[in-house]
Design a protein around this motif. Structure first.
Motif, mmCIF file in Angstrom:
data_model
loop_
_atom_site.group_PDB
_atom_site.id
_atom_site.type_symbol
_atom_site.label_atom_id
_atom_site.label_comp_id
_atom_site.label_asym_id
_atom_site.label_seq_id
_atom_site.Cartn_x
_atom_site.Cartn_y
_atom_site.Cartn_z
ATOM 1 N N ASN A 117 15.639 16.232 4.244
ATOM 2 C CA ASN A 117 14.285 16.773 4.432
ATOM 3 C C ASN A 117 13.949 16.897 5.921
ATOM 4 O O ASN A 117 13.415 17.907 6.370
ATOM 5 C CB ASN A 117 13.283 15.828 3.752
ATOM 6 C CG ASN A 117 11.893 16.390 3.700
ATOM 7 O OD1 ASN A 117 11.628 17.343 2.966
ATOM 8 N ND2 ASN A 117 10.979 15.830 4.491
ATOM 9 N N ASP A 118 14.281 15.854 6.675
ATOM 10 C CA ASP A 118 13.844 15.783 8.070
ATOM 11 C C ASP A 118 14.778 16.498 9.045
ATOM 12 O O ASP A 118 14.349 16.826 10.150
ATOM 13 C CB ASP A 118 13.732 14.309 8.504
ATOM 14 C CG ASP A 118 12.673 13.550 7.714
ATOM 15 O OD1 ASP A 118 11.885 14.211 6.996
ATOM 16 O OD2 ASP A 118 12.646 12.304 7.798
ATOM 17 N N ASP A 122 16.938 25.160 7.577
ATOM 18 C CA ASP A 122 16.005 25.712 6.579
ATOM 19 C C ASP A 122 16.708 26.268 5.353
ATOM 20 O O ASP A 122 16.125 26.328 4.281
ATOM 21 C CB ASP A 122 15.169 26.842 7.194
ATOM 22 C CG ASP A 122 14.126 26.293 8.160
ATOM 23 O OD1 ASP A 122 13.861 25.064 8.111
ATOM 24 O OD2 ASP A 122 13.580 27.089 8.951
ATOM 25 N N PRO A 145 10.463 16.589 -0.069
ATOM 26 C CA PRO A 145 9.390 17.482 -0.545
ATOM 27 C C PRO A 145 9.289 18.790 0.242
ATOM 28 O O PRO A 145 8.723 19.754 -0.277
ATOM 29 C CB PRO A 145 8.125 16.630 -0.375
ATOM 30 C CG PRO A 145 8.472 15.598 0.649
ATOM 31 C CD PRO A 145 9.933 15.311 0.439
ATOM 32 N N ASP A 146 9.821 18.833 1.464
ATOM 33 C CA ASP A 146 9.698 20.062 2.262
ATOM 34 C C ASP A 146 10.829 21.047 2.004
ATOM 35 O O ASP A 146 10.820 22.161 2.524
ATOM 36 C CB ASP A 146 9.680 19.722 3.761
ATOM 37 C CG ASP A 146 8.561 18.755 4.096
ATOM 38 O OD1 ASP A 146 7.522 18.791 3.393
ATOM 39 O OD2 ASP A 146 8.729 17.940 5.026
#
Ligand code: NAX
Length: 328
Positions: A117-118, A122, A145-146
């Motif tokens: 996530n971090d 992309d 979640p991203d």
């Protein structure tokens, strides 16, 4: 010249890792014209062996391999990753209850999901191989979640390939003549290999076989228990065939399914075929331009319905268990 694609492999020092890395570096994962950078993520005890594998990768002088990094820090391991193969997992050991197994793997896949996530690129695509693969994928996804949920997938391609091979052996067909086979549900003994929509050289496979007893009593259990049969014969679990299936899974996801065919992938359910939304379950999918879609509109007969439901029930129980443990 193309920018290299960053491929992260966890459990790189393990036996699947050893069978996988050389094929990634030689262009089989993404394509013969796609340069790659490898990132090997291991636990501290695995770093030295991973360094040995990296030495051998160097010694192959693969033209497409543009670099190798080795780390035990997930934040470094997933930095800029475009593709992540999560192979390292905690195996079930003697006397271990399911809850222990799920929490041990939660301790691996939750932080890895957060690190993805971090830090990942992309366009990250994730394949979870480490067992219990579907639920480990769910844990990683929940910690990211991203990242769009559909980027988290679990491997049922080995089951898919095993089923094709068994069907070819039964019918005398060439493996290349078999299309549209489906693995439904969990990568576990409850998985359901479905030949009712499969074709052998253009003819319906179930009609060609025309033997429901073989299907129920031989084909399905042989595919579902193949992993155990390999351990029994080889004295070690499937490694080269598992690595091959991981290569196939990602190659198909990135480069597309052939016209008129589909494959099997463990993916977050959108509710299709009565599989509760969000469960990571295996479906028939077509892929194109780096995206997959569930094949819609298949008639599910009673024989199939009961088996899909049983496997999906197991997935729901695993999800409830990891929810109870606070892992998702
Ligand atoms: P190995 O035990 O040979 O290798 C696992 C490696 O993972 C070890 O080097 C270990 O140090 C490393 N590792 C453990 N925790 C880690 C962490 N937190 N971060 C990074 N690395 C970590 O197992 P192998 O035979 O390679 O199998 C790997 C996984 O694949 C197992 O969970 C196995 O059950 C699973 N399989 C899944 C299959 C599927 O179809 N989905 C089939 C084959 C295989 O059984």
């Amino acid at each position: 010249t193309r920018t290299p694609v960053n491929v992260t492999v966890t459990g790189a020092a393990g036996q699947i890792g050893y069978a996988l890395l050389f094929r990634i570096a030689s262009g089989h994962l993404l394509g013969a014209d796609v340069p790659v950078k490898l990132r090997l993520l291991e636990i501290p005890q695995g770093l030295k062996a991973a360094e040995g594998t990296a030495m051998e990768l160097d010694d192959c002088a693969f033209p497409l391999l543009k670099g190798i990094d080795i780390t035990d820090d997930p934040n470094v391991g997933f930095a800029g990753a475009n593709v992540a193969l999560l192979v390292g997992a905690r195996p079930r050991t003697k006397g271990m209850e399911r809850g222990d197994l799920l929490s041990a793997n939660g301790g691996i896949f939750k932080p890895q999901g957060k690190a993805i996530n971090d830090n990942a690129a992309d366009d990250i695509k994730v394949l979870v191989v480490g067992n219990p693969a579907n639920t480990n994928a769910l844990i990683a996804q929940a910690a990211a979640p991203d990242v769009p949920a559909e980027r988290f997938t679990a491997m049922t391609r080995l089951d898919h390939n095993r089923a094709i091979s068994q069907l070819a052996a039964k019918t005398g067909a060439a493996v290349s003549d078999i299309k549209r086979l489906t693995i439904w549900g969990n990568h576990s003994a409850t998985q359901y290999p479905d030949i009712f929509h499969a074709e052998i050289a253009g003819k319906n496979a179930a009609e060609t076989v025309n033997d429901e007893a073989w299907l129920a009593d031989t084909f399905i259990p042989t595919v579902a228990k193949r992993g155990a049969a390999i351990i029994e014969a080889r004295g070690a679990s499937s490694a080269a065939s598992a690595a091959n299936a991981a290569i196939d899974h990602v190659h198909t996801w990135v480069n597309g399914t052939a016209e008129g065919d589909w494959t099997s992938m463990g993916i977050p359910s959108d509710g299709s075929y009565g599989v509760p939304e969000g469960l990571i379950s295996s479906f028939p999918v077509t892929t194109k331009d780096g995206r997959y879609e569930i094949v819609q509109g298949l008639d599910i007969n009673e024989f199939s319905r009961a088996r899909i439901d049983a496997s999906v029930k197991e997935l729901a129980e695993e999800r409830d268990a990891v929810r109870g443990l606070g892992l998702i």
